[in-house]
Design a protein around this motif. Sequence first.
Motif, PDB file in Angstrom:
ATOM      1  N   THR A 256       7.672 -43.605 -20.144  1.00  0.00           N
ATOM      2  CA  THR A 256       7.406 -43.059 -21.369  1.00  0.00           C
ATOM      3  C   THR A 256       5.920 -43.461 -21.627  1.00  0.00           C
TER       4      THR A 256
ATOM      5  N   GLY B  13      18.079 -34.302 -25.721  1.00  0.00           N
ATOM      6  CA  GLY B  13      17.588 -35.203 -24.083  1.00  0.00           C
ATOM      7  C   GLY B  13      18.075 -33.949 -23.057  1.00  0.00           C
ATOM      8  N   GLN B  14      17.486 -34.709 -21.706  1.00  0.00           N
ATOM      9  CA  GLN B  14      17.092 -33.918 -20.806  1.00  0.00           C
ATOM     10  C   GLN B  14      17.476 -34.409 -19.727  1.00  0.00           C
TER      11      GLN B  14
ATOM     12  N   ALA C  57       5.383 -47.181 -21.339  1.00  0.00           N
ATOM     13  CA  ALA C  57       6.746 -48.113 -22.027  1.00  0.00           C
ATOM     14  C   ALA C  57       7.068 -47.743 -20.845  1.00  0.00           C
TER      15      ALA C  57
ATOM     16  N   SER D 172      16.013 -38.571 -27.069  1.00  0.00           N
ATOM     17  CA  SER D 172      15.314 -39.338 -28.347  1.00  0.00           C
ATOM     18  C   SER D 172      15.794 -39.798 -29.928  1.00  0.00           C
TER      19      SER D 172
ATOM     20  N   VAL E 271      12.746 -47.905 -23.414  1.00  0.00           N
ATOM     21  CA  VAL E 271      12.797 -48.174 -24.867  1.00  0.00           C
ATOM     22  C   VAL E 271      11.388 -47.134 -25.138  1.00  0.00           C
ATOM     23  N   GLY E 272      10.617 -45.797 -25.542  1.00  0.00           N
ATOM     24  CA  GLY E 272       9.281 -45.634 -25.325  1.00  0.00           C
ATOM     25  C   GLY E 272       8.638 -45.372 -26.583  1.00  0.00           C
TER      26      GLY E 272
ATOM     27  N   SER F  39       6.825 -39.335 -28.266  1.00  0.00           N
ATOM     28  CA  SER F  39       7.318 -40.621 -28.056  1.00  0.00           C
ATOM     29  C   SER F  39       8.222 -39.273 -26.860  1.00  0.00           C
ATOM     30  N   ARG F  40       7.551 -38.970 -25.264  1.00  0.00           N
ATOM     31  CA  ARG F  40       8.696 -38.344 -24.041  1.00  0.00           C
ATOM     32  C   ARG F  40       8.226 -39.498 -22.814  1.00  0.00           C
TER      33      ARG F  40
ATOM     34  N   ALA G 240       3.886 -42.535 -25.710  1.00  0.00           N
ATOM     35  CA  ALA G 240       3.679 -42.612 -27.297  1.00  0.00           C
ATOM     36  C   ALA G 240       2.830 -42.674 -27.688  1.00  0.00           C
TER      37      ALA G 240
ATOM     38  N   MET H 161       9.499 -34.555 -19.545  1.00  0.00           N
ATOM     39  CA  MET H 161      10.755 -35.024 -20.264  1.00  0.00           C
ATOM     40  C   MET H 161      11.138 -35.031 -21.430  1.00  0.00           C
ATOM     41  N   GLY H 162      11.773 -33.982 -22.295  1.00  0.00           N
ATOM     42  CA  GLY H 162      12.711 -34.517 -23.399  1.00  0.00           C
ATOM     43  C   GLY H 162      11.629 -33.462 -25.356  1.00  0.00           C
ATOM     44  N   GLN H 163      12.605 -33.845 -26.054  1.00  0.00           N
ATOM     45  CA  GLN H 163      11.636 -33.014 -27.424  1.00  0.00           C
ATOM     46  C   GLN H 163      11.681 -34.247 -28.396  1.00  0.00           C
TER      47      GLN H 163
ATOM     48  N   GLU I  71      10.181 -43.146 -14.978  1.00  0.00           N
ATOM     49  CA  GLU I  71      10.205 -43.182 -15.292  1.00  0.00           C
ATOM     50  C   GLU I  71       9.853 -44.274 -16.302  1.00  0.00           C
TER      51      GLU I  71
ATOM     52  N   GLY J 208      11.741 -42.589 -34.359  1.00  0.00           N
ATOM     53  CA  GLY J 208      12.290 -41.374 -32.841  1.00  0.00           C
ATOM     54  C   GLY J 208      11.430 -42.153 -31.973  1.00  0.00           C
ATOM     55  N   ALA J 209      12.076 -42.705 -30.621  1.00  0.00           N
ATOM     56  CA  ALA J 209      11.775 -42.612 -29.962  1.00  0.00           C
ATOM     57  C   ALA J 209      11.754 -42.034 -28.475  1.00  0.00           C
ATOM     58  N   THR J 210      11.457 -41.979 -27.421  1.00  0.00           N
ATOM     59  CA  THR J 210      12.372 -41.221 -26.462  1.00  0.00           C
ATOM     60  C   THR J 210      12.701 -42.414 -25.075  1.00  0.00           C
ATOM     61  N   LEU J 211      14.227 -42.838 -25.040  1.00  0.00           N
ATOM     62  CA  LEU J 211      14.669 -43.009 -23.779  1.00  0.00           C
ATOM     63  C   LEU J 211      14.530 -42.822 -22.932  1.00  0.00           C
ATOM     64  N   ILE J 212      14.090 -43.375 -21.795  1.00  0.00           N
ATOM     65  CA  ILE J 212      14.116 -42.935 -19.992  1.00  0.00           C
ATOM     66  C   ILE J 212      14.847 -44.067 -19.336  1.00  0.00           C
TER      67      ILE J 212
ATOM     68  N   VAL K 218      16.236 -38.499 -19.942  1.00  0.00           N
ATOM     69  CA  VAL K 218      16.020 -39.200 -21.479  1.00  0.00           C
ATOM     70  C   VAL K 218      16.445 -38.281 -22.946  1.00  0.00           C
TER      71      VAL K 218
END
Lengths: 485, 448
Positions: B408, A397-398, B446, A409, A480-481, B387-388, B410, B375-377, B406, A427-431, A407
């Motif tokens: 993402t 996360g970050q 998103a 993932s 949810v990304g 997806s970032r 993808a 942001m993020g990995q 805010e 896998g998806a990134t959530l923000i 975020v």
Amino acid sequence: MSDMLLSVSEHLLAPGGLSIEQLPSVLGDLAGPGIDAADLYFQSQVSETWALEDGIVKEGSFNLDQGVGVRAQSGEKTGFAYSNMISADALRQAAQAARSIARAGQSGRVQAFSSPLLTPLYAPNNPLDVLDRAEKVELLKRIDVATRALDPRIKQVSVSLAGVWDRVLVAAVDGSLGADIRPLVRFNVSVIVEQNGRRERGGHGGGGRTDYRYFLERDERGEERAMGYAREALRQALVNLDAIAAPAGSMPVVMGAGWSGVLLHEAVGHGLEGDFNRKGSSAYSGRIGERVASSLCTIVDDGTLAGRRGSLSMDDEGIGTQCTTLIENGVLKGYIQDKLNARLMGVAPTGNGRRESYAHLPMPRMTNTYMLAGQSDPEEIIRSVKKGIYCANLGGGQVDITSGKFVFSTSEAYLIEDGKITAPVKGATLIGNGPEAMSRVSMVGNDLALDSGVGTCGKDGQSVPVGVGQPTLKIDAITVGGTGA
Amino acid sequence: MSEVQVIGPQALPALQQQVEAVLAEAARQGASACEVAVSLGQGLSASVRQGEVETVEFNRDQGFGITLYVGQRKGSASTSATGEAAIRETVAAALAIARHASEDESAGLADAALMARELPELDLYHPWTISPEQAIELALESEAAAFASDARIKNADGSSLNTHQGCRVYGNSQGFVGGYASTRHSLSCVMIAEDGGQMQRDYWYDVSRQGELLADPASIGRRAAERAVSRLGSRPVPTCEVPVLFAAELAGGLFGHFLAAISGGNLYRHSSFLEGALGEQLFPSWLTLDERPHLPRGLGSASFDGDGLATYAKPFVAGGELVSYVLGTYSGRKLGMPSTANSGGVHNLFVSHGSEDQQALLKRMGRGLLVTELMGQGLNLVTGDYSRGAAGFWVENGELQFPVQEVTIAGNLRDMFKQIVAVGSDLELRSNIRSGSVLIERMTVAGS
């Protein structure tokens, strides 16, 4: 003088012709006019890694690093220098460089040393020595063979074993004098599986401030712990073989217990570090006493858990660690502090002054950060969601502590449809925004779990081992990304 | 205050002697082959905040690392200690590991015939004899310009000047020994803007081998301020599928993911979605990716790779087609291919581009998202799924409308690479990967 102090000073200071008795004079040089605080941090670290892939142990490495960091502070100014040599000469030079930041002011004085009484949270023995090299190699090979036998869809297995043994001594102008001997071990398994031309990876591992025998002990299921990690890595990889695209958009999300505490580390923990709050750069700045989360949330940072990866008997400034309540029933209670930020904010340090090594400056850092258990049955939490996501496992996360955006993932997640966990999703990134997301926590489970002990936190280029944990919890809406509908 | 003392080419002979001493000790203790890297570095870092000095750090690092072989078995060890005893003990530690490691038919040094012979001068060493006071002045100047540029800049997260000089010598028992001195200097500024109850932070920086080539401190500060202010009022957008323009400073990351996916280590571990993709048309036919390792003063320049092989200019992608993997000696052997002299990575990657700048690309995009922060990995290299977290600006009719946060973005890297519409002429020069802004035809955004 304690046995710990004696043994560490014998190891760190004696070879360079130094002793604890000489440190006040070095500190005296540092503590000239205009210096408010100063300290010396001696460290010696041995570490090793053994890695297996393609069925053979092809990598092994050993590292020895030692040195001393010298820091002097004047108001908000910090001067810092370090040396690989631990000798009177090297100390004098580093001290000269470090104290060059002071211009004028009152004259400094070195307080008489006093050592805090520390509760031992881990054994001082070298964790690398409990198995000999042949036994380490054998362990990796055994886990590899047993893992490959579990499923014909396995394409690749990587297994690694790593250990660190740190010996540190801190002496400060304020009279702090402390020593600590810190073991840290880790075991990881990564599996690649293939089915009908589709490939997925799964990974799992664990460890803590203990020694390698930990991986040979039985886990809750009665299996050798290292093998338990392998089975879990495989399970996650196989789940992902069937994953469909994650949905995109704002929806309810249920976070599983344990490692999902990465959520708290990012959404809350970093924003409560003293340095950001002193500077007013955090979304949580100046909000002590305010509601920053739903009333179901009580979150602590606890460095005192025996054997945990994020635990420390004392921090890197010689302050004993503690359990600090950050948020109680949704209300912001306090920040985590190192000495500098505590002094400038007029509060007590919380034992969170940590540094990657003697070559880095201490900062307020988390130890083990987790949310206390709530009342809800985890299954009832799932049942309460009409359409959403269940995050069983996360990657990294970050956070941007200023805007509060964070975020993380997912590495294992599922759709929730009509109160039931259904298809796995990719896998998806959530923000989300820290305070906003935490105020949308509407259910907290009774199943608090801590992670298995592999977390590493990065801040300003410095990495330190940390722990996270939480019970199952529900956030009513978070973005949810995915790429799906 | 003392000036930083100079570590430069004059230190190389001593480091070379150390390399030779380690190689001799490894042979004496019974290693059949050995390689060693010795490094020495020194630096100064000064940071300021709100017009006051925050930290002044003096860095000095030294150490050496060895990998040695007993037949086909390998062991490594490293230390920051110096002196004969440290050499003896470090060699012994590596040897003890090698004796217990497994036989690996692919292990071992590269052939002596492949080692670099002539090492071109790359002009990487430009020491900056700057005092801590001068370093503080430059950082203060940058921050002051930021504060002066906009009333909404109400706080700072620190401006810092870093200068570093170092030497590195690598040698192995195939007779290769090579080394170079290099420098790296940077100035960065992080500012916080506040308005309407919202707080936003952003930064800007410059980095160069040569201190005098750094951008004017005030311009760095103003740019940081402008970026932070431009984010005020950020909000999410509804979930949608739109074109996405990656600003040049982020575009290198996309090609970095590509390099990771074609690197030998991930390929032989079956951990890349591009395994077996050699010869495939992965990008539009106008796109090339070239490595130019001998660029004078280049941030990624190197005359030899981590195995001692001579680096050379070559394309990884030509006409949109993957024409070479990124291989070192070991991963090459695992894949049955010769090394591409990329042990340790790629040295200066150039991405081909058109004549349109970012403004023109925005026009071309029409409606979509300009991304200025990630942001993020959220990248799965095994599948290419991407997806970032993102922030940037919503674009309509080719014009920025409002700042976005805010959300993402993808997609799958395979699709994203194919769907590159254009690469801008606004090249990012502060990175090992030189790319302009990258326009991608369609991604899922998103949001709310």
